[in-house]
Design a protein around this motif. Structure first.
Motif, PDB file in Angstrom:
ATOM      1  N   THR A  85       0.466   4.964  -0.317  1.00 32.98           N
ATOM      2  CA  THR A  85      -0.837   4.802   0.312  1.00 32.98           C
ATOM      3  C   THR A  85      -0.663   4.773   1.820  1.00 32.98           C
ATOM      4  OG1 THR A  85      -0.666   2.393   0.180  1.00 32.98           O
ATOM      5  CG2 THR A  85      -1.772   3.515  -1.647  1.00 32.98           C
ATOM      6  N   LEU A  87      -0.720   3.656   5.665  1.00 27.77           N
ATOM      7  CA  LEU A  87      -0.417   2.375   6.312  1.00 27.77           C
ATOM      8  C   LEU A  87      -1.686   1.643   6.709  1.00 27.77           C
ATOM      9  CD1 LEU A  87       2.569   3.431   8.625  1.00 27.77           C
ATOM     10  CD2 LEU A  87       2.656   2.385   6.356  1.00 27.77           C
ATOM     11  N   GLN A  88      -2.794   2.392   6.846  1.00 25.72           N
ATOM     12  CA  GLN A  88      -4.074   1.772   7.193  1.00 25.72           C
ATOM     13  C   GLN A  88      -4.974   1.575   5.975  1.00 25.72           C
ATOM     14  OE1 GLN A  88      -3.072   4.718   8.932  1.00 25.72           O
ATOM     15  NE2 GLN A  88      -2.070   3.474  10.497  1.00 25.72           N
ATOM     16  N   ASP A  90      -6.247   0.222   1.991  1.00 24.52           N
ATOM     17  CA  ASP A  90      -6.589  -1.087   1.453  1.00 24.52           C
ATOM     18  C   ASP A  90      -5.402  -1.837   0.840  1.00 24.52           C
ATOM     19  OD1 ASP A  90      -9.226  -0.889   2.224  1.00 24.52           O
ATOM     20  OD2 ASP A  90      -9.855   0.053   0.342  1.00 24.52           O
ATOM     21  N   PRO A  91      -4.514  -1.173   0.073  1.00 30.93           N
ATOM     22  CA  PRO A  91      -3.411  -1.927  -0.550  1.00 30.93           C
ATOM     23  C   PRO A  91      -2.538  -2.616   0.500  1.00 30.93           C
ATOM     24  CG  PRO A  91      -3.598   0.243  -1.539  1.00 30.93           C
ATOM     25  CD  PRO A  91      -4.500   0.250  -0.341  1.00 30.93           C
ATOM     26  N   ARG A  92      -2.291  -3.897   0.298  1.00 32.96           N
ATOM     27  CA  ARG A  92      -1.442  -4.689   1.195  1.00 32.96           C
ATOM     28  C   ARG A  92      -0.393  -5.397   0.360  1.00 32.96           C
ATOM     29  NH1 ARG A  92      -1.502  -3.042   6.050  1.00 32.96           N
ATOM     30  NH2 ARG A  92      -2.143  -1.174   4.966  1.00 32.96           N
ATOM     31  N   PRO A  93       0.887  -5.158   0.561  1.00 34.24           N
ATOM     32  CA  PRO A  93       1.418  -4.161   1.488  1.00 34.24           C
ATOM     33  C   PRO A  93       1.173  -2.746   0.986  1.00 34.24           C
ATOM     34  CG  PRO A  93       3.179  -5.063   0.156  1.00 34.24           C
ATOM     35  CD  PRO A  93       1.957  -5.877  -0.175  1.00 34.24           C
ATOM     36  N   PRO A  94       1.280  -1.747   1.852  1.00 33.34           N
ATOM     37  CA  PRO A  94       1.074  -0.366   1.411  1.00 33.34           C
ATOM     38  C   PRO A  94       2.054   0.007   0.297  1.00 33.34           C
ATOM     39  CG  PRO A  94       1.128  -0.497   3.806  1.00 33.34           C
ATOM     40  CD  PRO A  94       1.564  -1.836   3.293  1.00 33.34           C
TER      41      PRO A  94
END
Length: 223
Positions: A85, A87-88, A90-94
């Protein structure tokens, strides 16, 4: 998808040649022999299933035509970051797609190189290509630790903001790298290495690749 990517070498036979050429097939597993030398030259590092759906590193041993230099190259193209995904996003961390495969490939590729340097700590070794990973993420940190090679971006002092070779999700990313053995690194100057940004900033109709090329001038002669 549907492509047939292969690692290959282009070289000037007036400058370098394969040292005792003995090409391996697509299924022959290369190995480090006493010397050090290679079982197949050139030949692939084969460790199923580590390189399934990926490219096997292509290893070669070379000599300069004048007989002053002998060196090894490892041409890599590790598992893609497909499924990652932005780097900007929605998934955190990418999500970092394919990282488990790249960790395994780092172990195998790094161990192969370590065998060369175990026989000759002054051997000239260059590993380069599309590692499909950032230098500060586990696969490449592991590769450096195992192989004993040094990151040419760091050695040559390339500014961190200029180390990118690829654009994904509007982010410039550092996926293509070159690593060298200590005997090569000690001769590297600040003008000996560069990522040439001819594709990342070009108009779509002008690009020749989705990656930028990288060039280096290296001393592979002993001394």
């Amino acid at each position: 998808p549907g492509g047939n990517i292969r690692n290959a070498y282009l070289f000037n036979p007036n400058e370098v040649r394969l040292y005792k050429p003995n090409p391996g097939s697509s299924t022959d597993a290369n190995a480090v022999l006493p010397g050090p030398s290679l079982r197949f030259n050139p030949g692939r590092i084969d460790a199923p299933p580590v390189f399934t759906s990926s490219r096997k590193p292509l290893v070669a041993q070379w000599e300069t035509v004048d007989g002053k230099g002998n060196f090894f190259t490892v041409n890599v193209h590790w598992t893609s970051k497909g499924g990652s995904t932005s780097l900007q996003g929605d998934p955190r961390p990418p999500v970092n797609g394919g990282i488990d495969n790249r960790n395994a490939q780092a172990n195998v590729t790094g161990s192969f190189i370590a065998q060369i340097l175990a026989q000759d700590k002054n051997a000239a070794v260059i590993a380069a290509g599309d590692f499909n990973e950032f230098a500060t993420v586990e696969p490449l940190e592991r590769f450096v630790q195992i192989s004993g090679l040094q990151d040419l971006d760091v050695v040559s002092g390339i500014p961190e903001v200029e180390r990118y070779t690829y654009t994904f999700g509007s982010s410039q990313q550092q996926l293509d790298h070159m690593y060298v053995s200590p005997s090569v690194a000690k001769h590297v100057g600040k003008k000996d290495f560069e990522h040439v940004h001819v594709n990342t900033w070009a108009a779509e109709e002008d690009v020749t690749s989705d990656h930028d090329p990288t060039v280096a001038s290296l001393n592979v002669c002993k001394g």
